[in-house]
Design an enzyme around this catalytic site. Structure first.
Site, PDB file in Angstrom:
ATOM      1  N   ASP A 133       0.820  -1.207   0.000  1.00  0.00           N
ATOM      2  CA  ASP A 133       0.000   0.000   0.000  1.00  0.00           C
ATOM      3  C   ASP A 133       0.857   1.261   0.000  1.00  0.00           C
ATOM      4  O   ASP A 133       2.063   1.224   0.275  1.00  0.00           O
ATOM      5  CB  ASP A 133      -0.905   0.024   1.234  1.00  0.00           C
ATOM      6  N   TYR A 135       6.929  -9.434   7.698  1.00  0.00           N
ATOM      7  CA  TYR A 135       6.735  -7.997   7.855  1.00  0.00           C
ATOM      8  C   TYR A 135       7.265  -7.554   9.216  1.00  0.00           C
ATOM      9  O   TYR A 135       7.277  -8.323  10.176  1.00  0.00           O
ATOM     10  CB  TYR A 135       5.249  -7.629   7.801  1.00  0.00           C
TER      11      TYR A 135
END
Length: 270
Positions: free
Chosen positions: A59, A117
């Site tokens: 994103d 992540y």
């Protein structure tokens, strides 16, 4: 006389980029995306149009340390020189770190078995300056022990609908988290997560939920039932994209190093 067919190589690349400089990885109209800059820079370098296939569509504002993509090329640039050559045409916010030839059937997205992540909190009464685009500021004191207890409840295979924002393109809410660790380092608190897949904003909501546990707004003991309920509204907020970094993408076999998937099915017996 028959013309000799031009041979195309299939090249995989590992890229690093700073999320604040881009609207995300995927090319978009009227917005600055990582994919567009890479493809346009390659054209400027080689006069060849390529289409990159990416492993993850991060994103807007999300950074990446080892994002994987691939493309086909007839360029005569030696593979070992591709990173240095490509980087001469790129802005400071993105760099090609490594490149290698891969099998024709390799697909960075569909061959990926998992991802790692990191979500970074900046723990200080005063706001960060240099790190403001790579962390989420938390001025309050946190109960980190309670946060880790809550984090353990997310491990394993679950329906993670409660950690998914509206607009998710995925019809499969069940995912498996194999590792979820909180690491303290000076003013930073790093949340490191490894899983076989992630839903829309899943890591940012997970980080927001653990933050609320640390602030005493959610009880760690309530997490299992909240997860089973599958209701987004009971979890914590979707934290800022600036704190999130895609660390690596895992595959069946080693691609660039430290990216070979070593996890078994969660339910598998030892």
């Amino acid at each position: 006389m028959m013309m000799k067919k031009t041979e195309h190589l299939h090249i995989a690349i590992s890229c690093e980029y700073l999320g604040v400089d881009f609207c995300g990885w995927q090319r978009q109209e009227n917005a600055h995306a990582v994919q567009a800059e890479l493809e346009d820079a390659w054209f400027e370098l080689s006069s060849e149009r390529i289409v990159l296939i990416g492993s993850s569509r991060t994103d807007s504002g999300v950074s990446a340390r080892r994002h994987i993509s691939s493309f086909r090329t007839a360029s005569s640039i030696p593979v070992e020189r591709i990173p240095l050559a490509w980087n001469t045409k790129l802005s400071p916010g993105v760099a090609v770190r490594e490149a290698r030839i891969v099998a024709d059937e390799f697909d960075p997205r569909f061959d990926a078995l998992g991802k790692e992540y990191t979500y970074t909190f900046y723990l200080s009464k005063t706001r960060p300056v240099i790190e403001r685009f790579q962390s989420h500021h938390v001025p309050q004191k946190l109960d980190i022990k309670a946060m880790q207890t809550a984090a353990d409840s997310f491990l394993g295979e679950h329906d993670f609908t409660a950690l998914m924002d509206q607009g998710s393109p995925s019809p499969r809410p069940c995912r498996t988290l194999y590792s979820l660790i909180l690491e303290e380092a000076g003013p930073f608190l790093h949340l490191r997560v490894i899983g076989d897949g992630f839903l829309y904003h899943m890591v940012r909501i997970l980080a927001g939920t653990l933050l609320y546990v640390g602030l005493g707004k959610i009880a760690a003991a309530d997490i299992p039932e909240m997860l089973r309920a599958g209701e987004r509204r009971v979890m914590g907020p979707t934290l800022s994209a600036s704190g999130l970094t895609l660390e690596r993408v895992f595959y069946k076999e080693k691609l660039f190093g430290r990216d070979r998937w070593q996890y078994r099915d969660w339910q598998a017996e030892d």
